[in-house]
Design a protein around this motif. Sequence first.
Motif, PDB file in Angstrom:
ATOM      1  N   SER A   9       1.897   6.468   6.425  1.00  0.00           N
ATOM      2  CA  SER A   9       0.959   5.311   6.907  1.00  0.00           C
ATOM      3  C   SER A   9      -0.451   5.493   7.023  1.00  0.00           C
ATOM      4  O   SER A   9      -0.848   6.742   7.462  1.00  0.00           O
ATOM      5  CB  SER A   9       1.629   4.849   8.224  1.00  0.00           C
ATOM      6  N   ASN A  30      -4.435   5.003   3.012  1.00  0.00           N
ATOM      7  CA  ASN A  30      -3.302   6.155   3.287  1.00  0.00           C
ATOM      8  C   ASN A  30      -3.671   7.509   3.176  1.00  0.00           C
ATOM      9  O   ASN A  30      -4.531   7.718   2.388  1.00  0.00           O
ATOM     10  CB  ASN A  30      -2.132   5.442   2.618  1.00  0.00           C
ATOM     11  N   ARG A  55       0.804  -1.260   0.011  1.00  0.00           N
ATOM     12  CA  ARG A  55      -0.050   0.008   0.090  1.00  0.00           C
ATOM     13  C   ARG A  55       0.776   1.478   0.066  1.00  0.00           C
ATOM     14  O   ARG A  55       2.043   1.067   0.336  1.00  0.00           O
ATOM     15  CB  ARG A  55      -0.970   0.039   1.106  1.00  0.00           C
ATOM     16  N   LEU A 114      -2.254   4.684   9.794  1.00  0.00           N
ATOM     17  CA  LEU A 114      -2.278   4.324  11.026  1.00  0.00           C
ATOM     18  C   LEU A 114      -2.461   5.727  12.050  1.00  0.00           C
ATOM     19  O   LEU A 114      -1.478   6.523  11.635  1.00  0.00           O
ATOM     20  CB  LEU A 114      -0.940   3.538  11.499  1.00  0.00           C
ATOM     21  N   GLU A 143       5.193  -0.650   6.352  1.00  0.00           N
ATOM     22  CA  GLU A 143       3.698  -1.108   6.263  1.00  0.00           C
ATOM     23  C   GLU A 143       3.427  -2.088   5.269  1.00  0.00           C
ATOM     24  O   GLU A 143       2.701  -3.283   5.516  1.00  0.00           O
ATOM     25  CB  GLU A 143       2.873   0.410   5.853  1.00  0.00           C
ATOM     26  N   SER A 144       4.286  -2.185   4.266  1.00  0.00           N
ATOM     27  CA  SER A 144       4.167  -3.462   3.319  1.00  0.00           C
ATOM     28  C   SER A 144       5.180  -4.400   3.684  1.00  0.00           C
ATOM     29  O   SER A 144       5.047  -5.545   3.273  1.00  0.00           O
ATOM     30  CB  SER A 144       4.326  -2.659   1.969  1.00  0.00           C
ATOM     31  N   ASN A 177       2.659  -8.628   6.937  1.00  0.00           N
ATOM     32  CA  ASN A 177       2.923  -7.033   7.226  1.00  0.00           C
ATOM     33  C   ASN A 177       1.643  -6.521   8.148  1.00  0.00           C
ATOM     34  O   ASN A 177       0.810  -6.975   8.392  1.00  0.00           O
ATOM     35  CB  ASN A 177       2.939  -6.423   5.735  1.00  0.00           C
ATOM     36  N   MET A 178       1.884  -5.133   8.012  1.00  0.00           N
ATOM     37  CA  MET A 178       0.864  -4.253   8.892  1.00  0.00           C
ATOM     38  C   MET A 178      -0.649  -4.565   8.407  1.00  0.00           C
ATOM     39  O   MET A 178      -1.467  -4.136   9.021  1.00  0.00           O
ATOM     40  CB  MET A 178       1.087  -3.063   8.667  1.00  0.00           C
ATOM     41  N   PHE A 179      -0.853  -4.867   7.324  1.00  0.00           N
ATOM     42  CA  PHE A 179      -2.361  -5.156   6.721  1.00  0.00           C
ATOM     43  C   PHE A 179      -2.486  -6.741   6.367  1.00  0.00           C
ATOM     44  O   PHE A 179      -3.526  -7.069   5.646  1.00  0.00           O
ATOM     45  CB  PHE A 179      -2.897  -4.349   5.659  1.00  0.00           C
ATOM     46  N   GLN A 180      -1.840  -7.559   7.059  1.00  0.00           N
ATOM     47  CA  GLN A 180      -2.013  -8.989   7.122  1.00  0.00           C
ATOM     48  C   GLN A 180      -1.971  -9.635   6.028  1.00  0.00           C
ATOM     49  O   GLN A 180      -2.704 -10.640   5.683  1.00  0.00           O
ATOM     50  CB  GLN A 180      -3.617  -9.096   7.863  1.00  0.00           C
ATOM     51  N   PHE A 221      -6.418   1.631  12.797  1.00  0.00           N
ATOM     52  CA  PHE A 221      -5.954   1.453  11.429  1.00  0.00           C
ATOM     53  C   PHE A 221      -6.958   1.700  10.467  1.00  0.00           C
ATOM     54  O   PHE A 221      -8.143   1.744  10.923  1.00  0.00           O
ATOM     55  CB  PHE A 221      -5.697  -0.080  11.367  1.00  0.00           C
ATOM     56  N   PRO A 272      -8.572   2.716   6.539  1.00  0.00           N
ATOM     57  CA  PRO A 272      -8.814   1.916   5.450  1.00  0.00           C
ATOM     58  C   PRO A 272      -7.948   2.806   4.285  1.00  0.00           C
ATOM     59  O   PRO A 272      -7.642   1.953   3.468  1.00  0.00           O
ATOM     60  CB  PRO A 272     -10.248   2.271   5.108  1.00  0.00           C
TER      61      PRO A 272
END
Length: 355
Positions: free
Chosen positions: A124, A145, A5, A126, A245-246, A188-191, A141, A143
């Motif tokens: 990010s 950036n 992302r 976040l 993040e990625s 990563n940060m968004f699974q 978190f 949806p």
Amino acid sequence: MQGMRFPGRYVQGPGALARLGREVAPFGRRAACVVDRGVFDRLAPTLSAAADGAFERFDLVRHGGECTLDEIGALAEAARAAGAEVMVGVGGGKALDTAKAAARRLGIACVVAPTIAASDAPCSALSVIYRADGTVERDEFLPRNPDLVLVDTAVIAAAPSRFLAAGIGDALATWYEAEACRRSGALNMFQVRGLPLAYQIARSCRDAIFAFGEEALAENDRHEAGPALERVVEANILLSGIGFESGGVAAAHAIHHGLSELDDVHHCLHGEKVAIGVLAQLRLEGAPEAEFEEVRDFCRRVRLPTRLADLGIADAGGEVLTIIARRACRPGEIVHNEPFPVTEAMVVEALSALI
Ligand SMILES: [Zn+2]
């Protein structure tokens, strides 16, 4: 599954804030702009001049200092009342996080303009929400950036060099943590797992700070937005932001969370604690001595702490190290993204080498 992302758009250079009207107007005719109270008086005239003629309505709001649910709610309410179609945040991490969270509540576009390069948070998706007493409530978190990240390097060069050094500490962690995740297959940060590009970006982040970190700090000392500072700002904010993040995070940030449990370190910046986390991660991973020394010597050259004492931890006895390790090794914590099982005893041993 793999993924990445990104922020929607990223613009960097000396005087970037003067382009605010032209860069932000495509997102909406009415804008609410929250500005860090530390820079409000200095930047308000620049922002008003930059917005002049570009908007139907442009409201400047002074940020209260903390990113609390109350602060976010009040900003969202003011922006709603003004009919804002785009939210702009200008300042340090807390002002930007407040703008991001308020924009989300209204479902409007979000623009952030960091005035320091002390961490990789601006790009990010976040927001870290705090309580009024300054302790962390939770991570929110988002949806999306930010739609636009506008980085004025002349403003960043005018800030104390310590902020840039801290940002280098945060950026230093990016590749080591992403690499740990790549080797373990951690998410990563968004699974999802990072795409190969995520690890390449993390690698170029590391390369840029190693090549230009020292010179960038010298330029910052002279309050000059020189070529090295441009490279390091890109690394600290954009490359590190995408990379963490990625690519994913691991022991260095888990140890940062552990260090944050101690009262002694509250005067330290995020990236200063993360730098110690990187050195501890290398010990934990059993990195070759030459690699550890390369990173430690780099930290010294860019004015980052290399020992617990440098963070102000006066008495790093077994009890103190256990407090750090226990927090770092909580079940489900990111330390377990390392490619081997991590125990509290291993973290205590890694930290013992940094007293
Ligand atoms: Zn960080």
